[in-house]
Design an enzyme around this catalytic site. Structure first.
Site, PDB file in Angstrom:
ATOM      1  N   PRO A  94      -0.675   2.705  -5.536  1.00 28.59           N
ATOM      2  CA  PRO A  94      -1.812   2.011  -4.913  1.00 28.59           C
ATOM      3  C   PRO A  94      -2.384   2.787  -3.717  1.00 28.59           C
ATOM      4  CG  PRO A  94      -0.014   0.489  -5.291  1.00 28.59           C
ATOM      5  CD  PRO A  94       0.489   1.832  -5.666  1.00 28.59           C
TER       6      PRO A  94
ATOM      7  N   LEU B 131       0.853  -1.192   0.000  1.00 27.91           N
ATOM      8  CA  LEU B 131       0.000   0.000   0.000  1.00 27.91           C
ATOM      9  C   LEU B 131       0.887   1.240   0.000  1.00 27.91           C
ATOM     10  CD1 LEU B 131      -3.197  -0.413   2.188  1.00 27.91           C
ATOM     11  CD2 LEU B 131      -2.981  -0.065  -0.257  1.00 27.91           C
ATOM     12  N   HIS B 132       1.632   1.402  -1.095  1.00 24.03           N
ATOM     13  CA  HIS B 132       2.545   2.515  -1.224  1.00 24.03           C
ATOM     14  C   HIS B 132       2.237   3.250  -2.499  1.00 24.03           C
ATOM     15  CE1 HIS B 132       5.514   0.089   1.271  1.00 24.03           C
ATOM     16  NE2 HIS B 132       5.124   1.110   1.968  1.00 24.03           N
ATOM     17  N   ALA B 133       2.861   4.416  -2.635  1.00 28.56           N
ATOM     18  CA  ALA B 133       2.887   5.089  -3.916  1.00 28.56           C
ATOM     19  C   ALA B 133       1.535   5.110  -4.599  1.00 28.56           C
ATOM     20  CB  ALA B 133       3.921   4.429  -4.810  1.00 28.56           C
TER      21      ALA B 133
END
Lengths: 88, 585
Positions: free
Chosen positions: A19, A15-17
């Protein structure tokens, strides 16, 4: 309506960047409150800062809690992002 | 005083330093009365709205001037600005503590920055600069402060800063910025990318430049070598100024050569192409008259991110590059990580001797699942233009065959799915290890071309670490051992009727160029800024003369003798190039 789900992040980038940004955008479309918990930490799913501080990488377990009139639709759409089914 | 940093964008700039102070605003800790709380919240909201308008304006400006790709970062800024948790935390703090909103806001911001700084994740650490950039803008609006920008620069300066944010680079007065130097950042940081696409010399990662340099100091920025000379003495200044002036003068006359071929006076034609690592550099490649890409470094696709780029994303990137050319070759080098380049997302163990370690093709062959994704992406892009593929760090025939084997598997997978690619795609080996240079008669039977990587070839054959200052004097491209290896590579390639190129820094230096041309090198790939100078050199000599020169050079016994001889011949053959240093003495 309150929907709670235990999910495993399957999105390659966690759940980074992108997304995370997508998750926040989608969460904000709905009226329901969105909470994401990893371990003991719980954050507002409509907040990019919150989601990023969770540092939830691929394969980490998270609890998604959606509460409100459109909880069902919101939970379904958000689950697709976590599962990596949707990336754009 | 000489400072050494990371070369981020090539070229030389000489000028006055302008210290751009990007430190935080001083924020007062003021108590407020309970009844002025609503007023404080309104002030906060107004500052957020004003900041939003400013960000949208900058984004519009950047989209117009540099394309939407560069403007994307501001979407992240907007997300931070509109973040609910952040806003709620500030308002909650206000209600609880009755202190001015600037103070509360700055504290909340610091909290997030500290959280991100502690994370063991390169990508998230990079996000600190986004938060910081937005935060400073909000604080500025809350305090009603003058915006610290580079837009009001009245004279030409070299900007010295701790770091430059996207907002800073977006709003600066371009005509008056001759170069950037920053304390932090790497070759692929935002500042470096911007500098490269603006063609401004830049050096980053200098660590303490802002502490050592004062506004008004005279600076020489050598963006090619990553060196800053602070308050140079007259001779240094003269040397660089002359080099720079000559370069500018020559560049002007060279513009006319843009569409001319690289052909000697007696009709021997070679190909001049460019090295790139970012798609943004292509406009500069075309402007300088290079005939394609001789080395497309693909590492950048893998950097500054979380996770690996997937096939689709890589395909789009490679296709994007070939789409800009009409049939000119684009040589894509497969992932060359290791040595001085590593990726945070791949857990590569620390090595005592990284340049001799698990890197480049060795890594790719050990990780075929990663390697094949890239190979399929390159193959798919080959259906849209003249792509060639090149394997780095080949040490012998066995390794080369293994790499070709993986490529063939990737081709098979695409055929099964009926996905188009160029069946006649040329495959080449980069020759940069002495063992490959000495067995290239065998390697030549397996590939369609060779490209000589001089930086590593010199380092490996002379046993000189190219980043160690103490032994820098031993790093000699014209060492007879290096020249003999190069000659052997070219001759062996030609014997098997394959073409031989060079993509190291040596290929862009006119003096070395003469030797290489004389040895029969077919393709020269260099930074695009070096192309016009090399083209000029080639167009002003006879192949017959440089062949003689190369033969003579191979009979000399030291690098010093060779450099002296070549410089003298260069002056005789081309007096107009005289003032530019040909072979670094």
């Amino acid at each position: 309506m309150l929907i709670e789900k235990k999910l495993v992040i399957k999105n390659e980038q966690g759940l980074h960047a992108r997304p995370a940004a997508l998750f926040v955008q989608v969460a904000n479309k709905y009226e329901s409150d969105v909470l994401v918990r990893k371990g003991k930490e719980e954050v507002n799913g409509k907040s990019i800062m919150g989601l990023l501080t969770l540092a939830a990488g691929k394969d980490s377990k998270v609890y998604l809690k959606v509460n409100g009139p459109d909880a069902k639709e919101a939970a379904e759409e958000l689950e697709k992002i976590i599962s990596g089914e949707r990336s754009e | 005083m000489i400072l050494k940093g990371i070369p981020a964008s090539p070229g030389i700039a000489v000028g006055k330093a302008f210290l751009f102070d990007t430190r935080r605003f001083m924020v007062p800790e003021k108590k407020i009365r309970k009844d002025s709380l609503p007023k404080e919240i309104v002030r906060f909201e107004e500052a957020l709205i004003k900041t939003r308008t400013e960000i949208l304006e900058i984004q519009k400006k950047i989209t117009k001037e540099m394309g939407s790709h560069h403007a994307e970062i501001f979407n992240a800024h907007l997300l931070v600005l509109e973040d609910r948790m952040l806003i709620e935390e500030v308002i909650g703090g206000l209600k609880k503590e009755h202190k001015c909103v600037e103070y509360i806001f700055a504290r909340v911001l610091d909290k997030y920055i500290n959280v991100f700084a502690k994370m063991n994740d390169e990508y998230l650490k990079e996000r600190i600069s986004d938060i910081d950039d937005v935060g400073k803008r909000v604080l500025k609006n809350l305090l009603g402060a003058e915006e610290k920008t580079l837009s009001g620069l009245k004279e030409k300066v070299i900007v010295v800063a701790y770091d430059l944010s996207p907002s800073d680079t977006a709003t600066m007065h371009r005509k008056n910025v001759m170069g950037f130097i920053t304390d932090i950042g790497g070759r692929t940081s935002h500042t470096a990318i911007m500098a490269k696409s603006l063609e401004i010399p830049a050096v980053v990662g200098l660590e303490k430049a802002t502490m050592k340099i004062k506004s008004g100091d005279t600076l020489i920025v050598d963006g090619t070598a990553g060196v800053i000379i602070v308050n140079p003495d007259n001779s240094e200044l003269k040397k660089y100024q002359e080099r720079q002036n000559q370069f500018i003068k020559l560049e002007k006359t060279l513009v006319n050569l843009k569409d001319e071929p690289a052909v000697t006076m007696d009709g021997h034609t070679v190909e001049l192409s460019a090295n790139i690592e970012l798609p943004e550099e292509i406009s500069s490649v075309i402007a300088h008259g290079a005939q394609g890409i001789g080395l497309y470094r693909t590492e950048f696709l893998y950097m500054n991110r979380r996770g690996l780029p997937n096939e689709e994303e890589q395909f789009e990137a490679y296709k994007g590059v070939v789409d800009k050319f009409s049939g000119e070759p684009v040589v894509v080098r497969t992932l060359d990580l290791g040595g001085d380049k590593f990726l945070s997302q791949l857990e590569v163990p620390h090595e005592m001797n990284p340049f001799l370690g698990w890197r480049a093709i060795r890594f790719c062959l050990a990780k075929p699942e990663i390697f094949k994704v890239q190979l399929r992406a390159i193959l798919r892009a080959s259906a849209f233009g003249n792509i060639k593929i090149m394997f780095p760090m080949i040490s012998g025939v066995g390794e080369l065959k293994q790499a070709i084997g993986v490529l063939n598997e990737a081709k098979k997978e695409l055929r099964v799915k009926n996905i188009k690619f160029n069946e006649d795609l040329e495959v080449g080996a980069m020759i940069e290890i002495p063992s490959a240079a000495l067995t290239c008669d065998l390697l030549a039977k397996e590939v369609d071309f060779f490209s000589i990587g001089t930086n590593d070839l010199i380092q490996y054959s002379l046993a000189v670490d190219r980043v160690n200052e103490k032994i820098a004097y031993l790093y000699r491209p014209t060492h007879p051992a290096v020249l003999r290896l190069i000659k052997n590579i070219i001759d062996s390639g030609h014997k098997e009727k394959i073409w031989v190129g060079m993509c190291g820094e040596m290929a862009g230096e006119p003096g070395f160029g003469l030797i290489l041309l004389g040895m029969g090198l077919d393709e020269f790939s260099m930074s695009s800024a070096a192309v016009p100078g090399m083209k000029f050199t080639i167009r002003n000599v006879n192949f017959k003369d440089v062949k003689e020169l190369a033969e003579k050079v191979l009979t000399l016994s030291t690098s010093e003798e060779i450099d002296k001889f070549v410089n003298k011949r260069l002056d005789e053959l081309m007096p107009s190039l005289k003032k530019i240093k040909k072979v670094p003495a």
